[in-house]
Design a protein around this motif. Structure first.
Motif, PDB file in Angstrom:
ATOM      1  N   SER A 129      41.183  41.055  36.868  1.00  0.00           N
ATOM      2  CA  SER A 129      41.286  41.061  37.884  1.00  0.00           C
ATOM      3  C   SER A 129      41.140  41.913  39.143  1.00  0.00           C
ATOM      4  CB  SER A 129      42.172  39.693  39.175  1.00  0.00           C
ATOM      5  OG  SER A 129      42.114  40.097  40.076  1.00  0.00           O
ATOM      6  N   ALA A 130      39.167  41.245  39.294  1.00  0.00           N
ATOM      7  CA  ALA A 130      38.793  42.433  40.391  1.00  0.00           C
ATOM      8  C   ALA A 130      38.557  41.997  41.526  1.00  0.00           C
ATOM      9  CB  ALA A 130      37.251  42.779  40.089  1.00  0.00           C
ATOM     10  N   GLY A 131      40.168  41.092  41.874  1.00  0.00           N
ATOM     11  CA  GLY A 131      40.516  40.401  43.382  1.00  0.00           C
ATOM     12  C   GLY A 131      40.050  39.278  43.158  1.00  0.00           C
ATOM     13  N   ASN A 132      41.224  38.156  43.594  1.00  0.00           N
ATOM     14  CA  ASN A 132      40.798  36.583  43.438  1.00  0.00           C
ATOM     15  C   ASN A 132      40.281  36.207  44.443  1.00  0.00           C
ATOM     16  OD1 ASN A 132      42.359  36.991  41.167  1.00  0.00           O
ATOM     17  ND2 ASN A 132      44.352  36.545  42.889  1.00  0.00           N
ATOM     18  N   PRO A 133      39.476  35.575  44.100  1.00  0.00           N
ATOM     19  CA  PRO A 133      38.194  35.013  45.079  1.00  0.00           C
ATOM     20  C   PRO A 133      38.784  33.334  45.664  1.00  0.00           C
ATOM     21  CG  PRO A 133      36.720  35.189  42.628  1.00  0.00           C
ATOM     22  CD  PRO A 133      38.505  35.730  42.531  1.00  0.00           C
ATOM     23  N   VAL A 134      38.525  33.147  46.670  1.00  0.00           N
ATOM     24  CA  VAL A 134      39.084  31.768  47.229  1.00  0.00           C
ATOM     25  C   VAL A 134      37.806  30.872  47.766  1.00  0.00           C
ATOM     26  CG1 VAL A 134      41.017  30.894  48.893  1.00  0.00           C
ATOM     27  CG2 VAL A 134      41.579  33.018  47.998  1.00  0.00           C
ATOM     28  N   HIS A 135      38.707  30.146  47.134  1.00  0.00           N
ATOM     29  CA  HIS A 135      37.608  28.521  47.087  1.00  0.00           C
ATOM     30  C   HIS A 135      37.556  28.006  49.098  1.00  0.00           C
ATOM     31  CE1 HIS A 135      34.742  25.093  46.588  1.00  0.00           C
ATOM     32  NE2 HIS A 135      33.879  25.729  46.213  1.00  0.00           N
ATOM     33  N   GLY A 138      41.013  25.930  49.066  1.00  0.00           N
ATOM     34  CA  GLY A 138      42.367  26.154  48.357  1.00  0.00           C
ATOM     35  C   GLY A 138      42.227  27.047  47.151  1.00  0.00           C
ATOM     36  N   LEU A 139      41.439  26.389  46.077  1.00  0.00           N
ATOM     37  CA  LEU A 139      41.343  26.881  44.171  1.00  0.00           C
ATOM     38  C   LEU A 139      41.162  28.625  44.702  1.00  0.00           C
ATOM     39  CD1 LEU A 139      39.526  23.907  42.470  1.00  0.00           C
ATOM     40  CD2 LEU A 139      41.774  24.787  42.880  1.00  0.00           C
ATOM     41  N   SER A 140      41.885  29.102  43.934  1.00  0.00           N
ATOM     42  CA  SER A 140      41.966  30.544  43.428  1.00  0.00           C
ATOM     43  C   SER A 140      41.947  31.248  41.855  1.00  0.00           C
ATOM     44  CB  SER A 140      43.004  31.594  44.051  1.00  0.00           C
ATOM     45  OG  SER A 140      42.538  32.877  44.250  1.00  0.00           O
ATOM     46  N   TRP A 141      41.597  31.783  41.717  1.00  0.00           N
ATOM     47  CA  TRP A 141      41.156  32.369  40.046  1.00  0.00           C
ATOM     48  C   TRP A 141      41.388  33.979  40.020  1.00  0.00           C
ATOM     49  CZ3 TRP A 141      37.544  29.663  42.603  1.00  0.00           C
ATOM     50  CH2 TRP A 141      36.538  29.819  42.616  1.00  0.00           C
ATOM     51  N   ALA A 142      41.316  34.216  38.343  1.00  0.00           N
ATOM     52  CA  ALA A 142      41.096  35.958  38.795  1.00  0.00           C
ATOM     53  C   ALA A 142      40.133  36.453  38.630  1.00  0.00           C
ATOM     54  CB  ALA A 142      42.008  36.503  37.658  1.00  0.00           C
ATOM     55  N   GLY A 143      39.389  36.802  39.559  1.00  0.00           N
ATOM     56  CA  GLY A 143      37.812  37.266  39.314  1.00  0.00           C
ATOM     57  C   GLY A 143      37.607  38.686  38.884  1.00  0.00           C
ATOM     58  N   GLU A 144      35.960  38.032  37.800  1.00  0.00           N
ATOM     59  CA  GLU A 144      35.418  39.412  37.263  1.00  0.00           C
ATOM     60  C   GLU A 144      35.761  39.122  36.090  1.00  0.00           C
ATOM     61  OE1 GLU A 144      33.475  42.558  39.229  1.00  0.00           O
ATOM     62  OE2 GLU A 144      34.076  41.696  41.143  1.00  0.00           O
ATOM     63  N   MET A 145      37.105  37.953  35.244  1.00  0.00           N
ATOM     64  CA  MET A 145      37.708  38.742  33.830  1.00  0.00           C
ATOM     65  C   MET A 145      36.566  38.548  33.100  1.00  0.00           C
ATOM     66  SD  MET A 145      40.598  37.827  32.836  1.00  0.00           S
ATOM     67  CE  MET A 145      41.848  36.245  33.701  1.00  0.00           C
ATOM     68  N   ASN A 146      37.230  39.429  32.279  1.00  0.00           N
ATOM     69  CA  ASN A 146      36.416  39.960  31.339  1.00  0.00           C
ATOM     70  C   ASN A 146      35.240  41.296  30.946  1.00  0.00           C
ATOM     71  OD1 ASN A 146      38.899  38.858  28.702  1.00  0.00           O
ATOM     72  ND2 ASN A 146      37.713  36.873  30.152  1.00  0.00           N
ATOM     73  N   SER A 147      35.207  41.195  32.357  1.00  0.00           N
ATOM     74  CA  SER A 147      33.986  42.465  32.551  1.00  0.00           C
ATOM     75  C   SER A 147      34.624  43.522  32.296  1.00  0.00           C
ATOM     76  CB  SER A 147      33.496  41.435  33.882  1.00  0.00           C
ATOM     77  OG  SER A 147      33.902  41.630  34.884  1.00  0.00           O
ATOM     78  N   ALA A 148      33.535  44.048  32.578  1.00  0.00           N
ATOM     79  CA  ALA A 148      33.291  45.836  32.058  1.00  0.00           C
ATOM     80  C   ALA A 148      33.601  46.178  33.871  1.00  0.00           C
ATOM     81  CB  ALA A 148      32.761  46.241  31.141  1.00  0.00           C
ATOM     82  N   GLU A 149      34.435  46.809  34.228  1.00  0.00           N
ATOM     83  CA  GLU A 149      34.177  48.029  35.381  1.00  0.00           C
ATOM     84  C   GLU A 149      33.874  49.181  35.372  1.00  0.00           C
ATOM     85  OE1 GLU A 149      33.905  47.878  38.659  1.00  0.00           O
ATOM     86  OE2 GLU A 149      36.266  47.290  38.586  1.00  0.00           O
ATOM     87  N   THR A 150      32.945  48.992  36.564  1.00  0.00           N
ATOM     88  CA  THR A 150      32.107  50.208  36.113  1.00  0.00           C
ATOM     89  C   THR A 150      32.173  51.087  38.052  1.00  0.00           C
ATOM     90  OG1 THR A 150      30.333  48.606  37.288  1.00  0.00           O
ATOM     91  CG2 THR A 150      30.247  49.153  34.836  1.00  0.00           C
ATOM     92  N   ARG A 151      32.669  50.325  38.541  1.00  0.00           N
ATOM     93  CA  ARG A 151      33.200  51.121  40.163  1.00  0.00           C
ATOM     94  C   ARG A 151      34.309  51.981  40.130  1.00  0.00           C
ATOM     95  NH1 ARG A 151      33.296  44.048  42.281  1.00  0.00           N
ATOM     96  NH2 ARG A 151      34.238  44.339  39.879  1.00  0.00           N
ATOM     97  N   THR A 152      33.694  52.894  41.198  1.00  0.00           N
ATOM     98  CA  THR A 152      35.253  54.184  41.091  1.00  0.00           C
ATOM     99  C   THR A 152      35.606  53.404  42.595  1.00  0.00           C
ATOM    100  OG1 THR A 152      33.794  55.791  41.969  1.00  0.00           O
ATOM    101  CG2 THR A 152      34.596  54.839  38.887  1.00  0.00           C
ATOM    102  N   ALA A 153      35.233  53.226  43.730  1.00  0.00           N
ATOM    103  CA  ALA A 153      35.319  53.283  44.789  1.00  0.00           C
ATOM    104  C   ALA A 153      36.088  51.824  45.906  1.00  0.00           C
ATOM    105  CB  ALA A 153      33.753  53.641  46.097  1.00  0.00           C
ATOM    106  N   PRO A 154      37.090  51.785  46.642  1.00  0.00           N
ATOM    107  CA  PRO A 154      37.642  51.113  47.136  1.00  0.00           C
ATOM    108  C   PRO A 154      36.899  49.739  47.367  1.00  0.00           C
ATOM    109  CG  PRO A 154      38.800  52.614  47.316  1.00  0.00           C
ATOM    110  CD  PRO A 154      37.633  53.470  46.854  1.00  0.00           C
ATOM    111  N   THR A 158      38.567  39.399  48.589  1.00  0.00           N
ATOM    112  CA  THR A 158      39.858  38.298  49.821  1.00  0.00           C
ATOM    113  C   THR A 158      41.194  37.771  49.736  1.00  0.00           C
ATOM    114  OG1 THR A 158      37.197  36.605  49.448  1.00  0.00           O
ATOM    115  CG2 THR A 158      39.362  35.458  49.728  1.00  0.00           C
ATOM    116  N   GLY A 159      41.829  37.855  47.985  1.00  0.00           N
ATOM    117  CA  GLY A 159      43.094  38.043  47.831  1.00  0.00           C
ATOM    118  C   GLY A 159      43.496  38.839  46.884  1.00  0.00           C
ATOM    119  N   ALA A 160      44.372  39.683  47.257  1.00  0.00           N
ATOM    120  CA  ALA A 160      45.216  41.369  46.098  1.00  0.00           C
ATOM    121  C   ALA A 160      46.121  39.963  45.334  1.00  0.00           C
ATOM    122  CB  ALA A 160      45.836  41.845  47.064  1.00  0.00           C
ATOM    123  N   SER A 161      45.428  40.300  44.133  1.00  0.00           N
ATOM    124  CA  SER A 161      47.029  40.197  43.083  1.00  0.00           C
ATOM    125  C   SER A 161      48.314  40.158  43.223  1.00  0.00           C
ATOM    126  CB  SER A 161      46.320  39.957  41.645  1.00  0.00           C
ATOM    127  OG  SER A 161      47.225  39.841  40.772  1.00  0.00           O
TER     128      SER A 161
END
Length: 339
Positions: A129-135, A138-154, A158-161
């Motif tokens: 999870s790269a943060g949980n989107p919220v619709h 009210g639906l919410s899910w694990a954001g960017e699941m199975n993607s490769a993380e390239t960011r380093t900066a905070p 919307t939602g912290a897991s």
């Protein structure tokens, strides 16, 4: 010399916990912070508890019942007097500097909950999870699941897991912790949205890595809790004006979700969620009154964090989700201006 910040960590244990000892070792092995750990035994297998090594920084708390995630976290935090509190899932393994990096970000003015960069334990280069989107509904899910993380900066989310989240103790106290009626699921989302509604940013620190032995199961009881808690969250956090403007979407969503629940075999659990909301209407009313009173940020600001697009990879069936997104986006483009 300046003493390192104190961080109190709460870990919950329930039934089979094959990664619990690894989780505890990783927390106690944290560097750059003075760590204390409260392990809440919600009914864990004795052999999994026996695998944990003794440490003076570790306290075992036995409430004698399954308190759920929300209740167990509240109990654990109540035992701590640290500068920061962190919630870590029992199937997460932290890197040594993870907590210290989270503290650095959480210490900034105007920042509320901060989450780790959650990676899948296998393979560890992919995002859990790269943060949980919220619709909007009210639906919410694990954001960017199975993607490769390239960011380093905070970055803001919307939602912290709740799988690995840290915040200042003063922020936790001001927010009052979790509403224990949630029991499990979406309590972390509600806490995050409440932070945004109070003008506090919620962030992910991708370099603060937590490896998560993640497993999602669509059992009927989990779907009941997810749907019931979604209704509770929308009913208490969304303003009267927002509920009125979004009423067509909310009603349509309920009809579609009920049909989906029936076809998927958990229609009875969906109905139980509606029944719970009616039986506990006094709690819903009190909770709504309290949360509406605490809001300081305007709806246009905090609801701007919500998304009108469902993720076809996690909210199915995918073809219908893509069609629904066209309607959601068009509707939100008009309604957002009226908040």
């Amino acid at each position: 010399m300046t003493a390192p910040p104190t961080v109190g960590v709460v870990v919950l244990a329930w039934q089979a916990e094959p990664y619990l000892a690894d989780c505890v070792d990783s927390v106690l092995g944290s560097t750059g912070v003075d760590v204390r750990l409260v392990l809440v035994d919600n009914g864990c297998r004795p052999e999994d508890l026996a695998a944990i090594r003794s440490d003076e920084r570790l306290r075992l708390l036995r409430p004698g019942r399954n308190t759920g995630f929300a209740g167990g976290c509240n109990l654990g935090v109540a035992e701590l007097d640290t500068d920061y509190v962190a919630l870590v899932n029992s199937d997460c393994v932290l890197r040594p500097d993870t907590l210290a990096q989270l503290v650095t970000e959480a210490a900034r003015p105007g920042v509320g909950p901060v989450m780790a960069g959650l990676r899948l334990a296998e393979p560890p280069h992919l995002v859990n999870s790269a943060g949980n989107p919220v619709h909007l509904v009210g639906l919410s899910w694990a954001g960017e699941m199975n993607s490769a993380e390239t960011r380093t900066a905070p970055y803001d989310v919307t939602g912290a897991s709740g799988a690995c989240t840290l915040l200042r103790r003063s922020v936790w106290t001001d927010l009052g912790g979790f509403d224990e009626e949630y029991f499990a699921y979406l309590e972390d989302t509600e806490l995050s949205l409440r932070a945004w509604r109070r003008g506090l940013a919620v962030r992910c620190v991708p370099a603060a890595i937590a490896l998560h032995h993640y497993e999602f199961s669509r059992n009927a009881h989990k779907m009941y809790l997810l749907e019931r808690n979604r209704l509770l969250m929308v009913a208490t956090l969304w303003s009267s004006r927002a509920l009125l403007l979004l009423a067509p979407l909310l009603v349509t969503t309920e009809v579609l979700l009920a049909a989906y629940a029936l076809s998927a075999g958990w229609g009875r659990q969906k109905a139980r969620g509606w029944a719970w909301m009616w039986r506990h209407r006094d709690h819903v009313t009190r909770r709504r009154r309290a949360l509406q009173a605490e809001q300081s940020a305007p709806d246009a600001m905090w609801m701007g964090r919500l998304t009108p697009a469902l993720d076809p990879q996690v909210i199915g069936p995918a073809p219908l989700t893509r069609i629904a997104n066209v309607f959601f986006r068009a509707y939100w483009a008009v309604v957002r201006r009226l908040l």
